[in-house]
Design a protein around this motif. Structure first.
Motif, PDB file in Angstrom:
ATOM      1  N   LEU A 286       1.116  -1.468   0.238  1.00 54.48           N
ATOM      2  CA  LEU A 286      -0.189   0.169  -0.277  1.00 54.48           C
ATOM      3  C   LEU A 286       0.808   1.344   0.097  1.00 54.48           C
ATOM      4  O   LEU A 286       0.635   2.332  -0.380  1.00 54.48           O
ATOM      5  CB  LEU A 286      -1.546  -0.138   1.299  1.00 54.48           C
ATOM      6  CG  LEU A 286      -1.535   1.260   1.080  1.00 54.48           C
ATOM      7  CD1 LEU A 286      -2.786   1.264  -0.142  1.00 54.48           C
ATOM      8  CD2 LEU A 286      -3.107   1.010   2.522  1.00 54.48           C
ATOM      9  N   SER A 287       2.156   1.459   0.309  1.00 57.82           N
ATOM     10  CA  SER A 287       2.605   2.244   0.498  1.00 57.82           C
ATOM     11  C   SER A 287       3.445   2.861  -0.851  1.00 57.82           C
ATOM     12  O   SER A 287       3.779   4.021  -1.344  1.00 57.82           O
ATOM     13  CB  SER A 287       4.000   2.102   1.283  1.00 57.82           C
ATOM     14  OG  SER A 287       3.787   2.379   2.822  1.00 57.82           O
ATOM     15  N   GLN A 288       3.568   1.303  -1.405  1.00 56.32           N
ATOM     16  CA  GLN A 288       4.371   1.493  -3.136  1.00 56.32           C
ATOM     17  C   GLN A 288       2.747   2.107  -3.934  1.00 56.32           C
ATOM     18  O   GLN A 288       3.607   2.537  -5.014  1.00 56.32           O
ATOM     19  CB  GLN A 288       4.691  -0.101  -3.396  1.00 56.32           C
ATOM     20  CG  GLN A 288       5.510  -0.066  -4.862  1.00 56.32           C
ATOM     21  CD  GLN A 288       6.498   0.566  -4.420  1.00 56.32           C
ATOM     22  OE1 GLN A 288       7.307   1.517  -4.166  1.00 56.32           O
ATOM     23  NE2 GLN A 288       6.938  -0.795  -3.566  1.00 56.32           N
ATOM     24  N   PHE A 289       1.525   2.000  -3.099  1.00 55.33           N
ATOM     25  CA  PHE A 289       0.080   2.743  -4.134  1.00 55.33           C
ATOM     26  C   PHE A 289       0.418   4.033  -4.273  1.00 55.33           C
ATOM     27  O   PHE A 289      -0.170   4.865  -4.636  1.00 55.33           O
ATOM     28  CB  PHE A 289      -0.361   1.565  -4.259  1.00 55.33           C
ATOM     29  CG  PHE A 289      -1.785   1.891  -4.895  1.00 55.33           C
ATOM     30  CD1 PHE A 289      -1.656   2.112  -6.051  1.00 55.33           C
ATOM     31  CD2 PHE A 289      -3.021   2.365  -3.694  1.00 55.33           C
ATOM     32  CE1 PHE A 289      -3.416   2.205  -7.072  1.00 55.33           C
ATOM     33  CE2 PHE A 289      -4.014   3.023  -4.420  1.00 55.33           C
ATOM     34  CZ  PHE A 289      -4.192   3.350  -5.812  1.00 55.33           C
ATOM     35  N   ILE A 290       1.065   4.265  -2.725  1.00 54.24           N
ATOM     36  CA  ILE A 290       0.598   5.447  -2.529  1.00 54.24           C
ATOM     37  C   ILE A 290       2.393   6.517  -2.899  1.00 54.24           C
ATOM     38  O   ILE A 290       1.734   7.442  -3.780  1.00 54.24           O
ATOM     39  CB  ILE A 290       1.454   5.706  -0.835  1.00 54.24           C
ATOM     40  CG1 ILE A 290       0.373   5.500  -0.032  1.00 54.24           C
ATOM     41  CG2 ILE A 290       0.908   7.492  -0.748  1.00 54.24           C
ATOM     42  CD1 ILE A 290      -0.399   5.441   1.223  1.00 54.24           C
ATOM     43  N   GLY A 291       3.115   5.882  -3.418  1.00 52.30           N
ATOM     44  CA  GLY A 291       4.220   7.019  -4.204  1.00 52.30           C
ATOM     45  C   GLY A 291       4.045   7.014  -6.177  1.00 52.30           C
ATOM     46  O   GLY A 291       4.269   8.093  -6.534  1.00 52.30           O
ATOM     47  N   LEU A 292       2.784   5.581  -5.987  1.00 46.94           N
ATOM     48  CA  LEU A 292       2.446   5.254  -7.678  1.00 46.94           C
ATOM     49  C   LEU A 292       1.765   6.357  -7.407  1.00 46.94           C
ATOM     50  O   LEU A 292       1.614   7.180  -8.992  1.00 46.94           O
ATOM     51  CB  LEU A 292       1.605   4.231  -7.371  1.00 46.94           C
ATOM     52  CG  LEU A 292       1.148   3.789  -9.094  1.00 46.94           C
ATOM     53  CD1 LEU A 292       2.317   4.519 -10.676  1.00 46.94           C
ATOM     54  CD2 LEU A 292       0.788   1.726  -8.980  1.00 46.94           C
ATOM     55  N   GLN A 293       0.656   6.559  -7.204  1.00 48.80           N
ATOM     56  CA  GLN A 293      -0.683   7.762  -7.092  1.00 48.80           C
ATOM     57  C   GLN A 293       0.400   9.613  -7.546  1.00 48.80           C
ATOM     58  O   GLN A 293      -0.047  10.172  -8.319  1.00 48.80           O
ATOM     59  CB  GLN A 293      -0.919   8.062  -5.521  1.00 48.80           C
ATOM     60  CG  GLN A 293      -2.192   6.727  -5.400  1.00 48.80           C
ATOM     61  CD  GLN A 293      -2.844   6.871  -4.548  1.00 48.80           C
ATOM     62  OE1 GLN A 293      -3.585   7.776  -4.212  1.00 48.80           O
ATOM     63  NE2 GLN A 293      -2.607   5.932  -3.687  1.00 48.80           N
ATOM     64  N   LYS A 294       1.087   9.180  -6.517  1.00 49.59           N
ATOM     65  CA  LYS A 294       1.739  10.698  -6.527  1.00 49.59           C
ATOM     66  C   LYS A 294       2.441  10.673  -8.255  1.00 49.59           C
ATOM     67  O   LYS A 294       3.030  11.695  -8.595  1.00 49.59           O
ATOM     68  CB  LYS A 294       2.776  10.989  -5.752  1.00 49.59           C
ATOM     69  CG  LYS A 294       2.411  11.433  -3.918  1.00 49.59           C
ATOM     70  CD  LYS A 294       3.198  11.438  -2.606  1.00 49.59           C
ATOM     71  CE  LYS A 294       3.941   9.845  -2.952  1.00 49.59           C
ATOM     72  NZ  LYS A 294       5.037  10.766  -1.516  1.00 49.59           N
ATOM     73  N   ASP A 295       3.042   9.352  -8.480  1.00 47.14           N
ATOM     74  CA  ASP A 295       4.001   9.613  -9.705  1.00 47.14           C
ATOM     75  C   ASP A 295       3.226   9.586 -10.890  1.00 47.14           C
ATOM     76  O   ASP A 295       3.373  10.131 -12.322  1.00 47.14           O
ATOM     77  CB  ASP A 295       4.629   8.394 -10.236  1.00 47.14           C
ATOM     78  CG  ASP A 295       6.170   8.541  -8.972  1.00 47.14           C
ATOM     79  OD1 ASP A 295       6.567   9.276  -8.352  1.00 47.14           O
ATOM     80  OD2 ASP A 295       6.977   7.300  -9.496  1.00 47.14           O
ATOM     81  N   THR A 296       1.707   9.693 -10.672  1.00 46.82           N
ATOM     82  CA  THR A 296       0.547   9.868 -12.227  1.00 46.82           C
ATOM     83  C   THR A 296       0.887  11.309 -12.601  1.00 46.82           C
ATOM     84  O   THR A 296       0.589  11.531 -13.522  1.00 46.82           O
ATOM     85  CB  THR A 296      -0.477   9.642 -11.461  1.00 46.82           C
ATOM     86  OG1 THR A 296      -0.842  10.425 -10.239  1.00 46.82           O
ATOM     87  CG2 THR A 296      -0.370   8.060 -11.466  1.00 46.82           C
ATOM     88  N   ALA A 297       1.523  12.284 -11.398  1.00 50.75           N
ATOM     89  CA  ALA A 297       1.855  13.566 -12.153  1.00 50.75           C
ATOM     90  C   ALA A 297       2.556  13.631 -12.935  1.00 50.75           C
ATOM     91  O   ALA A 297       2.510  15.055 -13.755  1.00 50.75           O
ATOM     92  CB  ALA A 297       1.989  14.287 -10.884  1.00 50.75           C
ATOM     93  N   LEU A 298       3.208  12.912 -13.223  1.00 48.61           N
ATOM     94  CA  LEU A 298       4.159  12.721 -14.122  1.00 48.61           C
ATOM     95  C   LEU A 298       4.596  12.853 -15.994  1.00 48.61           C
ATOM     96  O   LEU A 298       5.058  12.758 -16.657  1.00 48.61           O
ATOM     97  CB  LEU A 298       5.519  11.635 -13.664  1.00 48.61           C
ATOM     98  CG  LEU A 298       6.331  12.053 -12.777  1.00 48.61           C
ATOM     99  CD1 LEU A 298       7.203  10.426 -12.416  1.00 48.61           C
ATOM    100  CD2 LEU A 298       7.522  12.824 -12.470  1.00 48.61           C
ATOM    101  N   VAL A 299       3.170  12.551 -15.485  1.00 48.93           N
ATOM    102  CA  VAL A 299       2.219  11.732 -17.148  1.00 48.93           C
ATOM    103  C   VAL A 299       2.130  13.688 -17.628  1.00 48.93           C
ATOM    104  O   VAL A 299       2.021  13.712 -19.081  1.00 48.93           O
ATOM    105  CB  VAL A 299       0.750  11.343 -17.347  1.00 48.93           C
ATOM    106  CG1 VAL A 299       1.303  10.150 -16.538  1.00 48.93           C
ATOM    107  CG2 VAL A 299      -0.279  11.638 -16.669  1.00 48.93           C
ATOM    108  N   ILE A 300       2.855  14.524 -17.194  1.00 48.69           N
ATOM    109  CA  ILE A 300       2.437  15.938 -18.199  1.00 48.69           C
ATOM    110  C   ILE A 300       2.815  16.532 -18.654  1.00 48.69           C
ATOM    111  O   ILE A 300       3.303  17.381 -19.618  1.00 48.69           O
ATOM    112  CB  ILE A 300       2.278  17.298 -16.462  1.00 48.69           C
ATOM    113  CG1 ILE A 300       1.838  18.440 -17.212  1.00 48.69           C
ATOM    114  CG2 ILE A 300       4.055  16.852 -15.963  1.00 48.69           C
ATOM    115  CD1 ILE A 300       1.921  19.545 -16.629  1.00 48.69           C
ATOM    116  N   VAL A 301       4.626  15.135 -18.550  1.00 42.04           N
ATOM    117  CA  VAL A 301       5.310  15.489 -19.433  1.00 42.04           C
ATOM    118  C   VAL A 301       4.740  15.389 -21.282  1.00 42.04           C
ATOM    119  O   VAL A 301       5.809  15.649 -22.593  1.00 42.04           O
ATOM    120  CB  VAL A 301       6.960  14.976 -19.515  1.00 42.04           C
ATOM    121  CG1 VAL A 301       8.081  15.427 -17.757  1.00 42.04           C
ATOM    122  CG2 VAL A 301       6.919  13.267 -19.177  1.00 42.04           C
TER     123      VAL A 301
END
Length: 356
Positions: A286-301
């Protein structure tokens, strides 16, 4: 009655002094009062009763109470020691140290809060107007929440793929027979490579690279699907290591016992290892999933309109970053309940281990 041999001249050690704690708490309290005075002067007014009341009187009353209590208990400990009441003196000294430490925590919190508030309101509230303008936040929140569905879609899709593929990688890496060494090498190579590639680079390569290949089906996909695949490729490598750690944490004697009962290797994995592994890695996953949620903001590139890119549009139009701050608040509100749930799982797991 004469003292027993070896006891003559014996003098018990004095309780540990609390002067250092008290001195540190007093200095920090003074700093906190100064910061509170400056903050209230910038936020309320530089003159009048409210400034004095909120900037000096209230902080002194709040911060001075624990320090005064610690000082009184320290003096009480010294008196009790002089009266040869050693047990009571040590107890008073311990209470004095506890009060001093509590005062340090309280004054530290007040000092940091006052400093942050001072930074926000200083220079005629320039920081507040740039990052915390409520009117700009309110105006952008509707579109930000609508765009947030893209982040949620990417996070959930990538997590499902990463968990499934990561389990296959972990099993491939742990295959025991010598004949499976090519599979083990391939799994290890994948994990090492994709853990080393930054997520933003992989998103860029997949989302821009696959459409350029002109490969049927692969080159005609949706950018959101490409982003899901890119993040799944990265996080499957991390999840594989979580799975491996969870599997290796199970006592090998359980596998031997299950095999001796006639279960096949497949049934042992399915009914013995995987259920226990799932419980062991629930919190880290679940901690890994929290990090994944934040990394979704990288799709802005790659130009996908998610919550962050929507906030950037508002910021560019308004020449203000309050919309981006609103995105930060939204992500924090999403992740805090999950973080507390992780803490609950870890605490429950620790309690079960103590019972065992």
């Amino acid at each position: 009655m004469s003292e027993p041999p070896g006891v003559q001249g014996f003098s018990p050690a004095r309780p540990l002094s609390t002067s250092r704690y008290l001195g540190s708490a007093a200095v920090l309290a003074l700093l906190a009062v100064v910061l509170c005075y400056q903050f209230t002067g910038a936020a309320v007014s530089r003159s009048g009763a409210p400034h004095l009341l909120l900037g000096i009187v209230l902080p002194v009353l709040v911060l001075g109470g624990p320090i005064l209590a610690a000082y009184r208990r320290s003096k009480l400990s010294e008196r009790e020691w002089d009266e040869h009441r050693h047990t009571e003196a040590r107890a008073s000294a311990a209470r004095s140290r506890n009060a001093s430490v509590s005062s340090l925590g309280l004054t530290g919190f007040v000092a940091v809060a006052a400093l942050v508030g001072l930074l926000i309101v200083t220079n005629d509230g320039a920081v507040q107007k740039t990052f915390f303008n409520t009117s700009f936040m309110a105006k952008s929140l509707g579109d930000i929440f609508r765009a947030l569905t893209v982040n949620i879609e990417i996070a959930v899709g990538a997590q499902i793929l990463a968990m499934a593929f990561g389990l296959l990688l972990a099993i491939g890496r742990l295959l025991p027979d010598k004949g499976f060494w090519p599979v083990r090498i391939l799994s290890i190579a994948y994990i090492d490579v994709f853990r080393g590639i930054p997520s933003v680079v992989l998103i860029y390569l997949v989302c821009f690279g696959l459409p350029l290949t002109d490969v049927p089906i692969l080159s005609k996909g949706d950018p959101v699907v490409y982003a899901i695949v890119a993040l799944a490729l990265t996080y499957s490598a991390y999840n594989a290591e979580l799975y491996r750690a969870g599997i290796e944490s199970i006592n090998k004697g359980q596998t031997s016992a299950a095999l001796s009962m006639g279960l096949s290797q497949k049934d042992v994995l399915r009914f013995v290892i995987l259920p226990q592994m799932s419980r062991n890695i629930a919190a880290p996953m679940l901690s890994q999933f929290i990090g994944l949620q934040k990394d979704t903001a990288l799709v802005i590139v790659v130009g996908i309109i998610d919550a962050f890119s929507q906030a950037k549009i508002y910021s560019a139009n308004d020449f203000n970053l309050s919309a981006v701050t609103a995105v930060c608040f939204v992500f924090v509100l999403i992740t805090i309940p999950q973080t507390r749930f992780v803490d609950y799982l870890l605490a429950r797991s620790g309690t079960k281990l103590k019972r065992v």
